[in-house]
Design a protein around this motif. Structure first.
Motif, short mmCIF file in Angstrom:
data_model
loop_
_atom_site.label_atom_id
_atom_site.label_comp_id
_atom_site.label_asym_id
_atom_site.label_seq_id
_atom_site.Cartn_x
_atom_site.Cartn_y
_atom_site.Cartn_z
N VAL A 129 0.69 -1.36 0.00
CA VAL A 129 -0.15 0.01 -0.01
C VAL A 129 0.82 1.17 -0.02
N TYR A 130 0.63 2.18 -0.57
CA TYR A 130 1.42 3.32 -1.00
C TYR A 130 0.44 4.61 -0.60
N VAL A 131 0.99 5.43 0.32
CA VAL A 131 0.10 6.55 0.54
C VAL A 131 1.01 7.99 0.50
N HIS A 132 0.53 9.03 0.10
CA HIS A 132 1.58 10.40 0.23
C HIS A 132 0.61 11.55 0.26
N ASP A 163 -2.25 -6.11 -5.85
CA ASP A 163 -0.88 -6.13 -6.03
C ASP A 163 -0.27 -4.81 -5.65
N SER A 164 -0.92 -3.79 -5.87
CA SER A 164 -0.56 -2.54 -5.41
C SER A 164 -1.71 -1.51 -5.11
N TYR A 165 -1.70 -0.61 -4.18
CA TYR A 165 -2.91 0.21 -3.77
C TYR A 165 -2.22 1.69 -3.17
N SER A 166 -2.77 2.64 -3.78
CA SER A 166 -2.23 4.04 -3.41
C SER A 166 -3.33 4.83 -3.33
N VAL A 167 -3.08 5.74 -2.06
CA VAL A 167 -4.10 6.92 -1.85
C VAL A 167 -3.30 7.96 -1.72
N SER A 168 -3.57 8.93 -2.18
CA SER A 168 -2.70 10.34 -2.07
C SER A 168 -3.78 11.89 -1.87
N SER A 169 -3.31 12.50 -1.27
CA SER A 169 -3.80 13.93 -1.30
C SER A 169 -2.82 14.87 -1.61
#
Lengths: 464, 445
Positions: free
Chosen positions: A63-66, B42-48
């Motif tokens: 999981v990637y957050v930024h 496989d991939s998970y992304s959250v952004s602000s």
């Protein structure tokens, strides 16, 4: 700066729901760019990139957050978002970060941020003037100089707390030669992991301007390249882009670990002609693709990819390593905090060989000599590529006959590697930007002069 | 510091340093992406993220500085003013004042309105569908779903105050086809955006069929061919050449269309529009806050004019065509199409195949950033597609380069299809049908 206790708290939170590894990548970057068209400065911009990316693994799931908010609360919020996405378990973990700031071996003598706009303006002005003075056929010149100073801190649940500063300086000059409605371009774009001292040592703006102009004017007077299958000589420097695109990308864990590469399961097997050895080396001092540590905090190193035609290793990041059951190779990179890192190249080149650079032309019969390569693209699944030849010459009966334009080289990485039949004694590199899943990063490509016995050349010309 | 406080401090600082005007572009976005591999996440992304781009005007010159940290507004203003003072070009860069905008209705974005769990389920469904959509599919290279919400605010000290919010969504899948017992791998790709992102079966089938159709592909003999540029390839190809319509390129004499307004540059069946109000991706104003207007670029073969922002329009003595473009708040003002549209014709794809007779269908072109020259219009591109005889597909073709010149191609267009393909491009779309071209050179075996 990343606060150590805030990082510890966020990392603990990040793996509190079942994750087995978490990492924070903190970044503060200043960028500066100036450009001139013909005789006047036309843009000057500066930017500050600031934020943090947080990654959590649970086995092979990631999981990637930024976010731009790097306060303690902001990091906690990020960690919570990631933890919620990972799972619903509850566990208590303690993370203790140990600072280990190693001295940066890549010394910067003159930080770009300390350089005035006047000094930058003089550099691009000199390059443009020299290019315009080269020939009355030079219709336009643009020259841009840019640099960035990236401060990163990497912290992870294994206790890592490392900082690094990367300073990049580059200049790109493009000349356009024009005659009767026809246009041809020439480029020169050196750069390095270093400061403004590059303009005292390696880069002479006037020389760069002249060289860009020479290439453009040469191509303006070139005939269209004949098409067909033929032997091709590819010079060093940016000629290495073919190895980078058609082989290098297929040796990255990004494609290998998922089975999406022609080089899967080929370790220890012959994938290239005996005369071919190739390396990815992130440690070369001052080079454009060099890094002290990669973007997961692993020190960079020299990776021998191919030795005498035998595949020796892949380029591997932490997650790719988990998938493949192999150790990371200091190859993990990302454009900035908005990208999760993955396996990428640094300074990638075919090693110097022992063949006579003149003999390989003399004995090739009819074919193409590609003195300078342009950009291209590749399908990593099949290794099929195409590349533009920026500066090409037709070779007739073993002699350079005339410049040719509009040529492209088409083939597949696996096939071209086996068809290399000459490798020259002197290797040199050139700077480029490489785009892939973790963004656009500085990389060097390189090789000595090589000969490929047979490759498809695309072009518009008939027989010469 | 909040955005409003920061902006005011930056504007005040810029004016006190001698700027005549100051403008801020503020963007805020939230993004979500999930990638599926072998049926699992496989991939998970959250952004602000947010960013503030300051543009100042000093003696008619533009200076820019950008930041992702809402601290030190005075330092930001000082950098922008210093940058403006470095500019030497004499062209003035006007800023827009207060404006009134038409209201536009955004198309539905159902995926952007879903909960994360629903999005994951949808992406897994697409991945599974792609794997079973064709018997030759061995596995799926990757499937992903992404969506975002953004807010944009452009305001300046001359009274401009333009804001909009928007959403976007995209699903794609890339299955791999293999012939049983052979090593050959072929990947296909298909995507869907907006409301069509729910069309899982259609997307999966298109991707799987694309992959399977290329099995056994080989180069075609070198030579001149009649060419049917399929809509998928046509979108990529025309997008790469869309910069020739920029007035900025023309004023720098870097466009092959420089000084050619009013000339016939294309076949009579060619009409190209830039339409910011197109219902598939409407916008009320451009990145300088200029109210949207539609522009005809080519009218039945005749080149009618360039795309302008305020600066190029002033220099040319015309009105801005509302094509000011800032790909991000960090970018200076440039020019780009809003929604780039080639007016469709009457023929179905199959009818175009019959008209092609003997030749090549090109379904995919690659290497667009390197294999074409936007200044001369020359191109030489790695392509794949099908060999056609008597209007019927004979076999798949790959590893060929197709070469020619864009302006020659425009004149050589014999027919335009009705089979429009819509592709995201910049902040808008590019929409093209398939195009039948009289002749191009191909290099293969």
């Amino acid at each position: 700066m990343l606060n150590k206790s805030a990082a510890e708290a966020a990392l603990q939170r990040a793996i509190s729901t079942g994750g087995d590894f978490a990492e924070i990548f903190y970044e503060d970057t200043r960028k500066s760019r100036i450009s001139q068209t013909d005789d006047k400065i036309d843009t000057a911009t500066t930017a500050r990139i600031h934020g943090a990316g947080l990654r959590v693994y649970n086995g092979l799931n990631s999981v990637y957050v930024h976010s731009n908010d790097t306060s303690a609360e902001g990091l906690m919020r990020l960690a919570g978002l990631a933890a919620d996405a990972v799972g619903a378990q509850k566990k208590d973990v303690k993370v203790h970060l140990v600072g280990s700031v190693t001295p940066n071996i890549h010394e910067v003598k003159q930080l770009p941020m300390d350089v005035s706009n006047d000094k930058r303006a003089k550099l691009v002005g000199d390059a443009c003037r020299a290019a315009r003075a080269y020939s009355s056929e030079i219709a336009h010149v643009t020259s841009a100089q840019w640099d960035w100073e990236q401060h990163v801190t990497i912290a992870n649940t294994e206790g890592m707390f490392k900082s690094d500063t990367r300073v990049y300086t580059r200049m790109m000059t493009q000349a356009i030669a024009s005659k009767g409605g026809e246009n041809q371009t020439g480029h020169v774009g050196p750069g390095g992991l270093c400061g403004f001292e590059i303009f005292e040592t390696l880069v002479d703006p006037e020389q760069a301007g002249k060289e860009a102009a020479r290439e453009a004017v040469t191509m303006l007077h070139a005939d269209f390249c004949p098409a067909g299958v033929m032997p091709v000589i590819i010079d060093g420097g940016f000629g290495g882009v073919i190895f980078h695109e058609a082989c290098g990308h297929s040796l990255e864990a990004t494609s290998v670990s998922k089975g999406n590469s022609v080089f899967c399961n080929k370790l220890g097997r012959k994938i290239a002609a005996d005369c071919v050895s190739a390396v990815d080396d992130g440690t070369m001092e001052g080079e454009w693709g060099t890094l002290h540590m990669d973007d997961e905090g692993t020190p960079t190193r020299r990776n021998l990819l191919i030795e005498n035609g035998i595949l020796k290793t892949y380029m591997i990041d932490r997650l790719g390593g988990r998938r493949m059951g192999m150790a990371p190779t200091g190859s993990s990179r990302r454009q900035d905090y908005t990208y999760a890192p993955t396996s990428r190249m640094t300074n990638t080149f075919i090693c110097a060989g022992q063949d006579d650079p003149e003999e390989m032309i003399r004995t090739m019969g009819d074919g193409l000599y590609a003195a300078a390569m342009g950009g291209g693209s590749v399908n990593p699944l099949t290794g099929e590529f195409n590349f533009a030849v920026r500066e090409g010459y037709w070779v007739k009966d073993g002699k350079i006959y005339c410049p040719v334009r509009g040529a492209t080289l088409v083939g597949s990485g696996a096939q071209i590697l086996m068809n290399i039949d000459r490798v020259g004694p002197e290797m040199w590199m050139a700077a480029g930007m490489c785009g892939s899943v973790s963004g656009s990063i500085p990389t060097n490509v390189g090789q000595p002069r090589i000969r490929v016995s047979s490759i498809t050349v695309g072009g518009k010309g008939g027989a010469l | 510091m909040t955005y409003e406080t920061f902006k005011k401090a930056a504007f005040d600082a810029a004016l006190s340093l001698g700027a005549k005007a100051a403008e801020g572009v503020y963007t805020e976005s939230e993004r979500f992406r999930v990638g599926i591999l072998s049926g699992e996440i496989d991939s998970y992304s959250v952004s602000s993220s947010y960013g503030f781009g300051l543009r100042v005007q000093v003696d008619g010159k533009d200076g820019y500085a950008y930041t992702e940290s809402l601290t030190e507004p005075e330092a930001l203003a000082a950098r922008a003013v210093d940058n403006a003072r470095t500019i030497e070009t004499e062209d003035l860069s006007p800023m827009q004042g207060a404006q009134v905008y038409e209201s536009v209705t955004d198309p539905a974005q159902p995926v952007a309105d879903m909960e994360p769990a629903e999005r994951i389920a949808l992406a897994k469904k697409l991945d599974a569908a792609a794997e079973t959509a064709h018997e030759k599919i061995a596995r799926v290279q990757g499937t992903s779903l992404s969506c975002s919400k953004y807010r944009l605010h452009i305001s300046n000290t001359l009274g401009l105050d333009a804001a909009r919010e928007g959403k976007s969504s995209l699903v794609y899948t890339a299955p791999i086809a293999m012939e049983p017992g052979k090593d050959e791998m072929r990947d296909g790709l298909a995507f869907r955006t907006g409301a069509e992102a729910l069309d899982i079966e259609g997307c999966a089938k298109e991707a799987a069929d694309n992959a399977a159709a290329m099995l056994g592909a080989a180069p075609a003999p070198s030579g001149a061919y009649r060419i049917l540029l399929k809509s998928t390839a046509a979108c990529d190809f025309f997008e790469a050449f869309s910069g020739i319509f920029s007035a900025e390129a023309a004023q720098k004499k870097l466009s092959p269309l420089t000084d050619r307004e009013g000339e016939t540059i294309a076949a009579p069946c060619v009409t190209i529009l830039d339409d910011p109000f197109d219902a598939r991706a409407p916008r009320a104003f451009d990145d300088e806050g200029t109210p949207s207007v539609a522009t005809t670029l080519i009218d039945k073969g005749v080149f009618t004019g360039f795309l302008h922002n305020l600066k190029t329009a002033r220099k040319a003595g015309v009105a801005s065509t509302s094509n000011a473009d800032r790909p991000s708040a960090a970018s200076p003002v440039g020019i780009a199409p809003s929604n780039f549209i080639l007016a469709p014709g009457q023929d179905t794809y199959d009818a175009l195949l019959s008209k092609l007779g003997k030749g090549l269908v090109i379904t995919d072109v690659s290497g667009l950033h390197a294999g074409l020259n936007p200044i001369s219009g020359d191109f030489s591109l790695l392509s794949s597609g099908f060999l056609v005889e008597d209007g019927k597909i004979v076999r798949p073709v790959d590893r060929i380069t197709v070469a020619g010149n864009f302006l020659t191609l425009l004149k050589d267009i014999e027919a335009i299809g009705a089979d429009v393909r819509v592709s995201p491009s910049g902040g808008g779309i590019i929409a093209l049908p398939s195009i039948l071209v009289r002749e191009l050179m191909a290099a293969g075996e």
